[in-house]
Enzyme design. Structure first.
Site, PDB file in Angstrom:
ATOM      1  N   LYS A   1       2.322  -9.213 -13.797  1.00  0.00           N
ATOM      2  CA  LYS A   1       2.051  -9.379 -12.369  1.00  0.00           C
ATOM      3  C   LYS A   1       2.212 -10.859 -12.053  1.00  0.00           C
ATOM      4  O   LYS A   1       1.324 -11.667 -12.341  1.00  0.00           O
ATOM      5  CB  LYS A   1       0.636  -8.901 -12.035  1.00  0.00           C
ATOM      6  CG  LYS A   1       0.291  -8.952 -10.553  1.00  0.00           C
ATOM      7  CD  LYS A   1       1.033  -7.883  -9.761  1.00  0.00           C
ATOM      8  CE  LYS A   1       0.632  -7.890  -8.290  1.00  0.00           C
ATOM      9  NZ  LYS A   1       1.276  -6.825  -7.516  1.00  0.00           N
TER      10      LYS A   1
ATOM     11  N   ALA B   1       4.865  -8.274  -5.460  1.00  0.00           N
ATOM     12  CA  ALA B   1       3.826  -8.198  -4.426  1.00  0.00           C
ATOM     13  C   ALA B   1       4.499  -7.786  -3.127  1.00  0.00           C
ATOM     14  O   ALA B   1       5.356  -8.513  -2.609  1.00  0.00           O
ATOM     15  CB  ALA B   1       3.141  -9.552  -4.262  1.00  0.00           C
TER      16      ALA B   1
ATOM     17  N   PRO C   1       2.230  12.038  -7.001  1.00  0.00           N
ATOM     18  CA  PRO C   1       1.399  12.747  -6.025  1.00  0.00           C
ATOM     19  C   PRO C   1       0.325  11.872  -5.405  1.00  0.00           C
ATOM     20  O   PRO C   1      -0.229  10.979  -6.058  1.00  0.00           O
ATOM     21  CB  PRO C   1       0.784  13.889  -6.841  1.00  0.00           C
ATOM     22  CG  PRO C   1       0.861  13.450  -8.259  1.00  0.00           C
ATOM     23  CD  PRO C   1       2.074  12.590  -8.360  1.00  0.00           C
TER      24      PRO C   1
ATOM     25  N   GLU D   1       0.823  -1.222   0.000  1.00  0.00           N
ATOM     26  CA  GLU D   1       0.000   0.000   0.000  1.00  0.00           C
ATOM     27  C   GLU D   1       0.853   1.268   0.000  1.00  0.00           C
ATOM     28  O   GLU D   1       0.619   2.198   0.778  1.00  0.00           O
ATOM     29  CB  GLU D   1      -0.955   0.000   1.205  1.00  0.00           C
ATOM     30  CG  GLU D   1      -1.865  -1.216   1.305  1.00  0.00           C
ATOM     31  CD  GLU D   1      -2.767  -1.376   0.097  1.00  0.00           C
ATOM     32  OE1 GLU D   1      -3.255  -0.365  -0.426  1.00  0.00           O
ATOM     33  OE2 GLU D   1      -2.971  -2.544  -0.333  1.00  0.00           O
TER      34      GLU D   1
ATOM     35  N   GLY E   1       1.847   2.660  -3.199  1.00  0.00           N
ATOM     36  CA  GLY E   1       1.748   3.277  -4.513  1.00  0.00           C
ATOM     37  C   GLY E   1       2.510   2.559  -5.598  1.00  0.00           C
ATOM     38  O   GLY E   1       2.786   3.145  -6.657  1.00  0.00           O
TER      39      GLY E   1
ATOM     40  N   THR F   1      -2.689 -11.327  -5.253  1.00  0.00           N
ATOM     41  CA  THR F   1      -3.357 -11.864  -4.071  1.00  0.00           C
ATOM     42  C   THR F   1      -4.470 -10.925  -3.627  1.00  0.00           C
ATOM     43  O   THR F   1      -4.476  -9.733  -3.939  1.00  0.00           O
ATOM     44  CB  THR F   1      -2.366 -12.045  -2.902  1.00  0.00           C
ATOM     45  OG1 THR F   1      -1.859 -10.763  -2.494  1.00  0.00           O
ATOM     46  CG2 THR F   1      -1.201 -12.940  -3.309  1.00  0.00           C
TER      47      THR F   1
ATOM     48  N   SER G   1       3.735   7.999  -3.082  1.00  0.00           N
ATOM     49  CA  SER G   1       2.578   8.850  -2.774  1.00  0.00           C
ATOM     50  C   SER G   1       3.073  10.085  -2.032  1.00  0.00           C
ATOM     51  O   SER G   1       3.221  10.069  -0.814  1.00  0.00           O
ATOM     52  CB  SER G   1       1.559   8.074  -1.932  1.00  0.00           C
ATOM     53  OG  SER G   1       0.429   8.873  -1.646  1.00  0.00           O
TER      54      SER G   1
ATOM     55  N   GLY H   1      -3.050  10.493  -4.372  1.00  0.00           N
ATOM     56  CA  GLY H   1      -4.323  10.518  -5.074  1.00  0.00           C
ATOM     57  C   GLY H   1      -4.220  10.400  -6.575  1.00  0.00           C
ATOM     58  O   GLY H   1      -5.251  10.466  -7.268  1.00  0.00           O
TER      59      GLY H   1
ATOM     60  N   ASP I   1      -4.072  -5.832 -10.222  1.00  0.00           N
ATOM     61  CA  ASP I   1      -3.123  -4.733 -10.383  1.00  0.00           C
ATOM     62  C   ASP I   1      -2.761  -4.502 -11.846  1.00  0.00           C
ATOM     63  O   ASP I   1      -2.635  -3.354 -12.292  1.00  0.00           O
ATOM     64  CB  ASP I   1      -1.859  -5.005  -9.569  1.00  0.00           C
ATOM     65  CG  ASP I   1      -2.102  -4.923  -8.074  1.00  0.00           C
ATOM     66  OD1 ASP I   1      -3.147  -4.378  -7.665  1.00  0.00           O
ATOM     67  OD2 ASP I   1      -1.243  -5.401  -7.307  1.00  0.00           O
TER      68      ASP I   1
END
Length: 241
Positions: A40, A115, A204, A15, A17, A44, A175, A206, A53
């Site tokens: 990929k 992953a 950036p 998590e 980015g 999972t 991020s 978002g 992804d």
């Protein structure tokens, strides 16, 4: 832009980015007229039929990107654990390398998105993304967090790469916050030193929520020339410092 036909993308954790960064690299390459595939190895935490992804990279970077997924496991766990619990065959480093080489024969750039982190286990024997990168002799791009604690994670990943004789392409901040604090601003200057590799971009916060056209238009602005973009690390440090 890196002239290696295969670029392995890993993270310093989950998590952070990584998928959006992979999409940005893909978008910049497509915009430059290069054919791109995203591989990929192990997806999972996604049920059959749901977008993974690789599909997200295609959504953001454009339909010209070829997505390939080797294994899918429903529980959001390390690939080796998820495969064992699902009673499914794990993905092996040799399979990853073979698939990447096959894609490289028909594409200008192949992005292999791991992953989690570099040493997450793919099977019961402890094979990792690093093993696949070694088979491919491919450089590894490290996606990192912006804030406190990232220096340690980046240095550990860099040391693991060096210990295995793997080349690190550089580091991208996955991020970058809209309102960076002191730690984030200081890390911009410190990351290249602990990584022993250049800072190659800052995506950036978002960015993954942008509509696809806006994402494709802006992606190159978040990446350094080494990844096909126009982002300048020194200028970014001056602006954010």
């Amino acid at each position: 832009m890196t002239r290696s036909k295969v670029l392995v993308v890993t993270g310093t954790g989950t998590e952070i980015g990584k998928t959006v960064t992979t999409a940005a690299v893909a978008a910049a390459a497509v915009r430059a007229g290069r054919s791109v595939a995203v591989l990929k190895p192990a997806q999972t935490g996604v049920a059959p039929g749901e977008p993974g992804d690789a599909d997200e990279v295609v959504r953001l970077a454009g339909g010209a990107v070829t997505p390939v997924e080797l294994g899918r496991y429903p529980e959001p766990l390390a690939p080796g654990t998820a495969a064992r619990r699902a009673g499914l065959a794990p993905v092996r480093p040799g399979q990853i390398a073979e698939a990447a080489e096959k894609l490289a024969a028909s594409h200008d750039l192949v992005l292999v998105e791991g992953a989690g982190g570099l040493l997450v286990h793919f099977d019961a024997e402890g094979a990792t993304l690093a093993d696949a990168a070694r088979l491919l002799s491919a450089p590894v791009l490290v996606v990192a967090r912006a804030g406190l604690g990232t220096l340690n994670s980046v240095q550990l990943t860099a040391e693991a790469l060096r210990a295995r004789g793997l080349a690190q392409a550089g580091v991208v901040i996955g991020s970058w916050p809209r309102r960076p604090g002191l730690a984030e601003r200081c890390n911009v200057g410190d990351l290249p030193g602990v990584a022993g590799a250049p800072l190659l971009g800052a995506v950036p916060e978002g960015a993954g929520g942008l509509d696809a056209q806006a994402f494709r238009t802006r992606a190159a602005q978040w990446l350094a020339p080494g990844l096909g973009g126009s982002w300048d690390a020194a200028e970014f440090a001056r602006q954010e410092g």
